[in-house]
Design a protein around this motif. Sequence first.
Motif, PDB file in Angstrom:
ATOM      1  N   GLN A  71       0.832  -1.209   0.000  1.00 13.28           N
ATOM      2  CA  GLN A  71       0.000   0.000   0.000  1.00 13.28           C
ATOM      3  C   GLN A  71       0.864   1.257   0.000  1.00 13.28           C
ATOM      4  N   GLY A  72       2.045   1.155   0.591  1.00 12.31           N
ATOM      5  CA  GLY A  72       2.908   2.334   0.695  1.00 12.31           C
ATOM      6  C   GLY A  72       3.849   2.528  -0.471  1.00 12.31           C
ATOM      7  N   LEU A  73       4.153   1.455  -1.175  1.00 12.37           N
ATOM      8  CA  LEU A  73       5.186   1.537  -2.218  1.00 12.37           C
ATOM      9  C   LEU A  73       4.626   1.322  -3.627  1.00 12.37           C
ATOM     10  N   SER A  74       3.399   1.699  -3.888  1.00 14.63           N
ATOM     11  CA  SER A  74       2.822   1.514  -5.225  1.00 14.63           C
ATOM     12  C   SER A  74       2.623   2.843  -5.936  1.00 14.63           C
ATOM     13  N   GLY A  75       3.461   3.822  -5.586  1.00 13.81           N
ATOM     14  CA  GLY A  75       3.302   5.152  -6.179  1.00 13.81           C
ATOM     15  C   GLY A  75       4.238   5.353  -7.356  1.00 13.81           C
ATOM     16  N   SER A  76       5.474   5.782  -7.055  1.00 18.74           N
ATOM     17  CA  SER A  76       6.421   6.109  -8.130  1.00 18.74           C
ATOM     18  C   SER A  76       7.054   4.840  -8.686  1.00 18.74           C
ATOM     19  N   VAL A  77       7.739   5.011  -9.806  1.00 18.67           N
ATOM     20  CA  VAL A  77       8.412   3.882 -10.461  1.00 18.67           C
ATOM     21  C   VAL A  77       9.506   3.326  -9.557  1.00 18.67           C
ATOM     22  N   ASP A  78      10.215   4.213  -8.874  1.00 13.49           N
ATOM     23  CA  ASP A  78      11.290   3.767  -7.958  1.00 13.49           C
ATOM     24  C   ASP A  78      10.714   2.952  -6.806  1.00 13.49           C
ATOM     25  N   ASP A  79       9.580   3.411  -6.289  1.00 10.19           N
ATOM     26  CA  ASP A  79       8.932   2.693  -5.182  1.00 10.19           C
ATOM     27  C   ASP A  79       8.513   1.303  -5.646  1.00 10.19           C
ATOM     28  N   ILE A  80       7.953   1.233  -6.828  1.00 11.31           N
ATOM     29  CA  ILE A  80       7.471  -0.052  -7.351  1.00 11.31           C
ATOM     30  C   ILE A  80       8.646  -0.985  -7.588  1.00 11.31           C
ATOM     31  N   ALA A  81       9.754  -0.449  -8.087  1.00 19.79           N
ATOM     32  CA  ALA A  81      10.947  -1.279  -8.299  1.00 19.79           C
ATOM     33  C   ALA A  81      11.437  -1.839  -6.964  1.00 19.79           C
ATOM     34  N   HIS A  82      11.419  -0.994  -5.946  1.00 19.75           N
ATOM     35  CA  HIS A  82      11.824  -1.439  -4.602  1.00 19.75           C
ATOM     36  C   HIS A  82      10.843  -2.489  -4.083  1.00 19.75           C
ATOM     37  N   PRO A 112      -6.594  -3.895  -6.830  1.00 16.86           N
ATOM     38  CA  PRO A 112      -5.933  -4.433  -8.033  1.00 16.86           C
ATOM     39  C   PRO A 112      -5.534  -3.354  -9.036  1.00 16.86           C
ATOM     40  N   ALA A 113      -6.189  -2.190  -8.987  1.00 20.16           N
ATOM     41  CA  ALA A 113      -5.860  -1.130  -9.941  1.00 20.16           C
ATOM     42  C   ALA A 113      -4.666  -0.304  -9.454  1.00 20.16           C
ATOM     43  N   LYS A 114      -4.680   0.039  -8.132  1.00 20.00           N
ATOM     44  CA  LYS A 114      -3.597   0.911  -7.606  1.00 20.00           C
ATOM     45  C   LYS A 114      -2.379   0.092  -7.191  1.00 20.00           C
ATOM     46  N   HIS A 115      -2.608  -1.082  -6.657  1.00 22.01           N
ATOM     47  CA  HIS A 115      -1.505  -1.901  -6.125  1.00 22.01           C
ATOM     48  C   HIS A 115      -1.341  -3.154  -6.985  1.00 22.01           C
ATOM     49  N   SER A 116      -1.265  -2.957  -8.293  1.00 20.39           N
ATOM     50  CA  SER A 116      -1.336  -4.078  -9.233  1.00 20.39           C
ATOM     51  C   SER A 116      -0.210  -5.085  -9.029  1.00 20.39           C
TER      52      SER A 116
END
Lengths: 429, 92
Positions: free
Chosen positions: A12-23, A51-55
């Motif tokens: 929930q916390g790391l599904s924002g930026s591309v860097d966060d998603i990579a982490h 499923p849409a935000k935290h895919s």
Amino acid sequence: MGSIENLVTQIQGLSGSVDDIAHLHNILKIADESLHAEPSALSSVLDQVDPAKHSLGYLYFLEAFTFGPVSKEQALTLIPILARFINCCDAQQIRFAPDKFVSVCKRFKDHVLLIESPLRGVSPMRAAVRKLQTTSEHLTTLHPDFLLLCILSKSYNIGLSVLEDDIFDVDQPRDLFLYCYYGGMICIGQKRFRKALELLHNVVTAPMNTINAIAVEAYKKYILVSLIHYGQFSTSLPKYASSAAQRNLKNFCQPYIELATTYSSGKIAEFKVYVDTNREKFDNDKNLGLVKQVVSSMYKHNIQRLTQTYLTLSLQDIANTVQLGSPKEAEMHVLQMIQDGEIFATINQKDGMVRFLEDPEQYKTCQMIERIDSSIQRIMTLSRKLNAMDELMSYDPLYLSKVLFPQVGRERQRFDFDDFDTVPQKFPI
Amino acid sequence: MHPREHLHKQLERGTGWTTVRERERAREKMRPTPMDYFAELEDQGTTVAMDVDDVDPLEIFGGEGVLSVDNKLADADFFNAFEDDFDDADIN
């Protein structure tokens, strides 16, 4: 369960930026094994993740949750969950874990087949293809599954929309074989025979080290569609077809080769006898329907041949020449051919005479000019692409090693002394 | 120096090296070989695979023999259990 709760918080916390998603992806990869260890605990967790935000996180949970064989009842429960995810997931996020996404989609396909409801899978699978593709030129491993569902659900029109894309990047060779074979079938279903031949031709001539079952089935349909569309078939394969295909394809398709030979005689009665004698073989291959279309096409091609000799002909004469039962039958065939644009003719019903006309197309309408211009643009784009591919290949170490240096044990030298320029190219002679 | 050694050196230096295809084209323009005159006599039905994937003709006469057929089909398990949906008689 505590670790799963922590994982939910991180998702929930790391599904924002591309860097966060990579982490987040690195965290999920480490946690993947533990997720598979407790799949039953994931059913409640799925509701906590969007499923849409935290895919990406949802994908990992879903993949672990749906792992393993399921019953029909379980499939009925899972299908709406999987469809919802596929439809609303974020493409950018799922591309971090394409293999997982492919697994989930393939399971979805298997589930809709299990409950014998392929139509339910068509729209989500089309969405899945578009999300997995990096460009419209990219053939993914989901393309054949999507086309398969289209064929089973008889949604040929929907399948056509994907087939209009030109493909240049292929993940796996098997995907290309299946895509072109299923695509060919969809085009046959829509009576887009020319496009069907193009796709089936790709299967038959694709590189293969050993003869491929998909190519065998494609070749059978290729023969039949060639007879339907062109009224003829050549057994010669192009030079760029693999040696495996050159050597073996015809042996696996003998009844079809003989069908084409009988067709070329133009004798309908003889042709029908051959079809009846081998009906069971064609039926076992599920090609009997196409074979019947071949029989109908014989009348059509025989009538077309008449237009090259006669300006006018009576319906009775057409019936006699083409071996139709009556002038009425001949009239029905001619009418259908006029409607389909296969001949240009008028029928005088008073005296039963058919007058064959020239093609009225003058190739100077705005629509025709636009069509020609569009084709030219497409060919120019293709030419640029081929030149770029050729240049890339000329730098490819694998290609260079195969072409420049003979393989061990081969007696034939690829190049002789004259092939090696001793003078550098910057000093041309 | 053997021609191949020279080619190696050219590759290492990255100078004056062109693709094989470019040199073949240049050679064709400059010096047509006797083979060109026989191009028209080439049988259009000849089934010869493209050069890169070409099988040495000698291979045909070795191993399994000229008439052998490879009965093992790759991807034999592919899904092909479709109904025969192409009978126009079924369409009203």
